[in-house]
Design a protein around this motif. Structure first.
Motif, PDB file in Angstrom:
ATOM      1  N   UNK A   9      -6.996   3.077  13.343  1.00  0.00           N
ATOM      2  CA  UNK A   9      -6.472   2.510  12.112  1.00  0.00           C
ATOM      3  C   UNK A   9      -5.329   1.565  12.493  1.00  0.00           C
ATOM      4  N   UNK A  10      -5.318   0.313  11.994  1.00  0.00           N
ATOM      5  CA  UNK A  10      -4.355  -0.679  12.491  1.00  0.00           C
ATOM      6  C   UNK A  10      -2.902  -0.382  12.135  1.00  0.00           C
ATOM      7  N   UNK A  11      -2.695   0.416  11.088  1.00  0.00           N
ATOM      8  CA  UNK A  11      -1.343   0.823  10.714  1.00  0.00           C
ATOM      9  C   UNK A  11      -1.421   2.198  10.071  1.00  0.00           C
ATOM     10  N   UNK A  12      -0.525   3.075  10.452  1.00  0.00           N
ATOM     11  CA  UNK A  12      -0.464   4.399   9.831  1.00  0.00           C
ATOM     12  C   UNK A  12       0.420   4.283   8.591  1.00  0.00           C
ATOM     13  N   UNK A  13      -0.200   3.805   7.529  1.00  0.00           N
ATOM     14  CA  UNK A  13       0.535   3.492   6.302  1.00  0.00           C
ATOM     15  C   UNK A  13       1.123   4.758   5.693  1.00  0.00           C
ATOM     16  N   UNK A  22      -0.719  -4.451 -14.938  1.00  0.00           N
ATOM     17  CA  UNK A  22      -1.965  -4.091 -14.254  1.00  0.00           C
ATOM     18  C   UNK A  22      -2.078  -2.588 -14.051  1.00  0.00           C
ATOM     19  N   UNK A  23      -3.282  -2.142 -13.754  1.00  0.00           N
ATOM     20  CA  UNK A  23      -3.477  -0.745 -13.362  1.00  0.00           C
ATOM     21  C   UNK A  23      -3.149  -0.602 -11.882  1.00  0.00           C
ATOM     22  N   UNK A  24      -2.205   0.280 -11.562  1.00  0.00           N
ATOM     23  CA  UNK A  24      -1.858   0.588 -10.175  1.00  0.00           C
ATOM     24  C   UNK A  24      -1.798   2.102 -10.048  1.00  0.00           C
ATOM     25  N   UNK A  25      -2.457   2.647  -9.047  1.00  0.00           N
ATOM     26  CA  UNK A  25      -2.466   4.089  -8.878  1.00  0.00           C
ATOM     27  C   UNK A  25      -2.278   4.451  -7.403  1.00  0.00           C
ATOM     28  N   UNK A  26      -1.814   5.666  -7.180  1.00  0.00           N
ATOM     29  CA  UNK A  26      -1.630   6.153  -5.822  1.00  0.00           C
ATOM     30  C   UNK A  26      -2.985   6.519  -5.236  1.00  0.00           C
ATOM     31  N   UNK A  27      -3.247   6.081  -4.003  1.00  0.00           N
ATOM     32  CA  UNK A  27      -4.553   6.289  -3.395  1.00  0.00           C
ATOM     33  C   UNK A  27      -4.536   7.251  -2.211  1.00  0.00           C
ATOM     34  N   UNK A  28      -3.588   7.100  -1.284  1.00  0.00           N
ATOM     35  CA  UNK A  28      -3.714   7.863  -0.055  1.00  0.00           C
ATOM     36  C   UNK A  28      -2.394   7.937   0.701  1.00  0.00           C
ATOM     37  N   UNK A  29      -2.374   8.845   1.672  1.00  0.00           N
ATOM     38  CA  UNK A  29      -1.284   8.977   2.624  1.00  0.00           C
ATOM     39  C   UNK A  29      -1.846   8.717   4.016  1.00  0.00           C
ATOM     40  N   UNK A  30      -0.966   8.650   5.009  1.00  0.00           N
ATOM     41  CA  UNK A  30      -1.418   8.395   6.374  1.00  0.00           C
ATOM     42  C   UNK A  30      -2.410   9.451   6.837  1.00  0.00           C
ATOM     43  N   UNK A  31      -2.171  10.712   6.456  1.00  0.00           N
ATOM     44  CA  UNK A  31      -3.044  11.794   6.910  1.00  0.00           C
ATOM     45  C   UNK A  31      -4.436  11.704   6.299  1.00  0.00           C
ATOM     46  N   UNK A  32      -4.579  11.068   5.141  1.00  0.00           N
ATOM     47  CA  UNK A  32      -5.871  10.966   4.468  1.00  0.00           C
ATOM     48  C   UNK A  32      -6.604   9.660   4.777  1.00  0.00           C
ATOM     49  N   UNK A  33      -5.937   8.745   5.483  1.00  0.00           N
ATOM     50  CA  UNK A  33      -6.476   7.410   5.705  1.00  0.00           C
ATOM     51  C   UNK A  33      -7.089   7.307   7.090  1.00  0.00           C
ATOM     52  N   UNK A  34      -8.301   6.789   7.153  1.00  0.00           N
ATOM     53  CA  UNK A  34      -8.998   6.662   8.424  1.00  0.00           C
ATOM     54  C   UNK A  34      -9.183   5.199   8.788  1.00  0.00           C
ATOM     55  N   UNK A  35      -9.611   4.982  10.035  1.00  0.00           N
ATOM     56  CA  UNK A  35      -9.809   3.633  10.532  1.00  0.00           C
ATOM     57  C   UNK A  35     -11.265   3.345  10.845  1.00  0.00           C
ATOM     58  N   UNK A  53      10.619   1.349  -8.184  1.00  0.00           N
ATOM     59  CA  UNK A  53       9.914   2.207  -7.241  1.00  0.00           C
ATOM     60  C   UNK A  53      10.337   1.848  -5.825  1.00  0.00           C
ATOM     61  N   UNK A  54      10.528   2.844  -4.995  1.00  0.00           N
ATOM     62  CA  UNK A  54      10.847   2.619  -3.592  1.00  0.00           C
ATOM     63  C   UNK A  54       9.560   2.637  -2.781  1.00  0.00           C
ATOM     64  N   UNK A  55       9.338   1.582  -1.996  1.00  0.00           N
ATOM     65  CA  UNK A  55       8.215   1.584  -1.071  1.00  0.00           C
ATOM     66  C   UNK A  55       8.764   1.493   0.342  1.00  0.00           C
ATOM     67  N   UNK A  56       7.884   1.678   1.302  1.00  0.00           N
ATOM     68  CA  UNK A  56       8.309   1.816   2.684  1.00  0.00           C
ATOM     69  C   UNK A  56       7.624   0.773   3.563  1.00  0.00           C
ATOM     70  N   UNK A  57       8.237   0.454   4.688  1.00  0.00           N
ATOM     71  CA  UNK A  57       7.616  -0.475   5.624  1.00  0.00           C
ATOM     72  C   UNK A  57       6.213   0.015   5.968  1.00  0.00           C
ATOM     73  N   UNK A  58       5.251  -0.880   5.837  1.00  0.00           N
ATOM     74  CA  UNK A  58       3.873  -0.514   6.161  1.00  0.00           C
ATOM     75  C   UNK A  58       3.075   0.014   4.992  1.00  0.00           C
ATOM     76  N   UNK A  59       3.641  -0.003   3.788  1.00  0.00           N
ATOM     77  CA  UNK A  59       2.874   0.388   2.603  1.00  0.00           C
ATOM     78  C   UNK A  59       1.701  -0.570   2.429  1.00  0.00           C
ATOM     79  N   UNK A  60       0.547  -0.022   2.056  1.00  0.00           N
ATOM     80  CA  UNK A  60      -0.653  -0.831   1.842  1.00  0.00           C
ATOM     81  C   UNK A  60      -1.008  -0.800   0.357  1.00  0.00           C
TER      82      UNK A  60
END
Length: 300
Positions: A71-75, A116-129, A247-254
């Motif tokens: 995975x190119x980034x562990x978001x 717009x509609x924006x929803x939470x999708x995933x964390x690094x542990x749930x995201x694959x490459x 809302x606070x987001x973090x470096x590498x948020x996708x």
């Protein structure tokens, strides 16, 4: 210029740059955000820093096609936007009304709304490459991939790169009740990104990306669809502005920007299918599909 992560012979994750000529150069950083932060410290753009580092280096002897990509980034977080294309609105209406396409629903309202509609999708542990399996949800009978252009953001909401996203979705669960959206979107291995991050400064027009999704079953192509990001109803800056609002987001948020490619209504993914999502100048995200045991069956 694209940035990838791959596993070397010592099973270590290595960051690398890929030129438009498909030459691969290892980079001395642990991850993509490390590269971005180093560029900031040096007062350079990420592209300028990469070009400076690889100028006197030799490319890898192993071609890109033979690298074991990660995975190119562990978001830390992956968010997603919905109903940003007309095709997506129509598909959501079909789910919600049981095929009564002339009915007006809340999907029509959000398509035309300011917010717009924006929803939470995933964390690094749930995201694959790349090449890792996406899982089918055991309590759904109507599941599809949603191929999307995804934005890679820094903590200030700046777009620092573009990648490919697969927002796996359960059409029957979302269609049954919109309050079930988290269950229709979030489960183990329900989010894939990759195979590379295209540096934002190397993209002349982000609304000219060509998207293609192909689904294979028993090595035969059963679904193919295409789209272009100029079909988006909303601009990327608009979507990001709502994500970062209070809302606070973090470096590498996708942030996935929505889909315009929807398989036929009678189609659902099956175990051992394979999904290919291609976006011009980024690459091809390939993922096999695997069924998983339900929790009830696993306890028997």
């Amino acid at each position: 210029m694209r940035i990838i992560r791959y596993q070397n012979e010592e099973s270590r994750a290595v960051l690398a740059a890929v030129t438009d000529e498909e030459m691969v150069y290892s980079l001395p950083y642990d991850d993509f955000i490390g590269l971005i932060q180093a560029a900031e410290e040096k007062g350079l753009s990420p592209l300028a820093l990469v070009q400076e580092m690889i100028a006197a280096e030799e490319p890898l002897k192993v071609p890109l096609s033979q690298l074991s990509l990660l995975v190119p980034i562990e978001a830390p977080e992956v968010w997603a936007c919905g109903v940003t294309y007309e095709r997506s609105r129509d598909a959501r209406n079909y789910e919600a009304t049981g095929g009564k396409m002339d009915a007006t629903t809340f999907y029509d309202k959000v398509y035309d709304a300011d917010r717009p509609e924006i929803f939470f999708k995933s964390t690094a542990a749930r995201t694959i490459g790349p090449d890792q399996p996406v899982y089918l949800r055991s309590d759904s009978n109507w599941q599809i991939p949603e191929p999307e252009l995804a934005l890679v953001l820094d903590r200030n909401g700046n777009i620092i790169g573009y990648t490919i996203g697969n927002d796996m979705s359960c059409r029957d669960i979302e269609g049954e009740n919109p309050l079930y959206l988290p269950q229709a979107k979030i489960w183990k291995n329900s989010c894939a990104i990759g195979p590379a991050i295209r540096l934002a400064e190397t993209v002349e027009d982000p609304y000219a990306f060509q998207l293609t999704c192909r689904i294979y079953r028993d090595d035969e192509k059963v679904v193919e669809g295409t789209a272009v990001t100029k079909q988006l109803k909303r601009k990327f800056d608009e979507l990001v502005s709502y994500l970062v609002r209070d809302n606070e987001i973090f470096d590498g948020t996708v942030l996935m920007t929505g889909t315009c490619i929807v398989p036929p209504n009678e189609f659902t993914l099956q175990d051992n299918d394979r999904i290919e999502i291609e976006i011009s100048s980024i690459g091809v995200l390939n993922n096999p599909v695997k069924a998983q045991q339900s929790a009830t069956n696993a306890l028997r």
